[in-house]
Design an enzyme around this catalytic site. Structure first.
Site, PDB file in Angstrom:
ATOM      1  N   SER A 142      33.724  53.421  71.325  1.00 20.38           N
ATOM      2  CA  SER A 142      34.564  53.173  72.494  1.00 20.38           C
ATOM      3  C   SER A 142      34.457  51.704  72.857  1.00 20.38           C
ATOM      4  CB  SER A 142      34.080  54.042  73.665  1.00 20.38           C
ATOM      5  OG  SER A 142      34.588  53.593  74.900  1.00 20.38           O
ATOM      6  N   TYR A 155      27.174  57.787  78.348  1.00 18.34           N
ATOM      7  CA  TYR A 155      28.313  57.424  77.514  1.00 18.34           C
ATOM      8  C   TYR A 155      28.161  56.008  76.953  1.00 18.34           C
ATOM      9  CZ  TYR A 155      33.230  57.354  76.062  1.00 18.34           C
ATOM     10  OH  TYR A 155      34.394  57.291  75.325  1.00 18.34           O
TER      11      TYR A 155
END
Length: 260
Positions: A142, A155
């Protein structure tokens, strides 16, 4: 383009994962889709894909929260497909809290699904790729693999660690016909992002346009969502002949976010 190849795509019943699996199937791959939904729940979507895809389409319910679940998934994919030539690690969980309030069980769950599952699927599929002299591994990281964010410690940490995993595997497989790359999307319009936008509309009395603008504020300068199909097209490219010398790379698809 990829006729005769076989792909395992984790976390692929919706959103970005499904777009990637679909693109690979349309390119000629046999694809094992995975998720936690029942076969009955995904049957309409996968049935429609079977009618248009060149490659076979399979599905397995998978729990990637421990080593045994990852091993069972790989074994099932091998049995259904015959081989795993392409591995896309896309499975992810997300939790939101400041570090001092972050639930330890949520932390351990995120490490298991977002990071350790990728390690296990890679270590179990690389021997077959080496024997075949060909393989493609795509780790879905990401933009948050390169940036921090408040209240998202699980995350950010796991997506950052995937970049290191990618580089290490790439260096170990350089002479084996295998590539390993990390694709780093920005904000993609998925069911998860749609849920957060609709919550803003409902709870904040915002218009949809305002809710989308708030969601994207401080993110990609393009001011629009990244299209899942565009990310999927990059994955297909990396698996094709022109991607053979791209390995160990971190490839953003983020509307200029990391450049800003």
């Amino acid at each position: 383009m990829l006729n005769g190849r076989h792909a395992l795509v984790t976390g692929s019943t919706g959103g970005l994962g499904f777009a990637i699996g679909r693109a690979l199937a349309l390119a000629g791959c046999g694809v094992m889709f995975t998720g936690q939904e029942s076969e009955a729940e995904v049957a309409p979507k996968l049935g429609a894909l079977r009618e248009e895809a060149a490659g076979d389409v399979h599905y397995r319910v998978a729990d990637l929260s421990d080593e045994a679940g990852a091993a069972a998934l790989v074994n099932s994919a091998m049995a259904s497909l015959g081989s795993i030539d392409i591995l896309v690690n896309n499975a992810v969980v997300r939790h939101f809290a400041p570090v001092e309030k972050f639930d330890v069980a949520h932390w351990n769950h995120s490490l298991a699904v977002n990071l350790s599952a990728a390690f296990h699927t890679i270590r179990l599929t690389v021997p077959g790729m080496r024997a075949a002299g060909w393989g493609r591994i795509i780790n879905m990281s990401s933009v948050y693999g390169s940036r921090g964010a408040a209240n998202r410690i699980d995350y950010v940490t796991t997506k950052t660690a995937l970049l290191g995993l990618t580089r290490a595997v790439a260096m170990e497989t350089l002479r084996d016909g295998i590539t390993c790359n990390a694709v780093c999307p920005g904000s993609v319009h998925t069911p998860a992002s749609e849920q957060r936008i609709m919550a803003s509309v409902t709870e904040g009395a915002l218009s949809r346009e305002e809710a989308e603008r708030d969601f994207l504020a401080g993110k990609q300068p393009s001011g629009r969502f990244v299209e899942a199909n565009d990310v999927a097209a990059l994955v297909v490219f990396l698996c094709g002949p022109a991607g053979r010398d791209i390995t160990g790379a971190t490839l953003p698809v983020d509307g200029g976010w990391l450049a800003s």
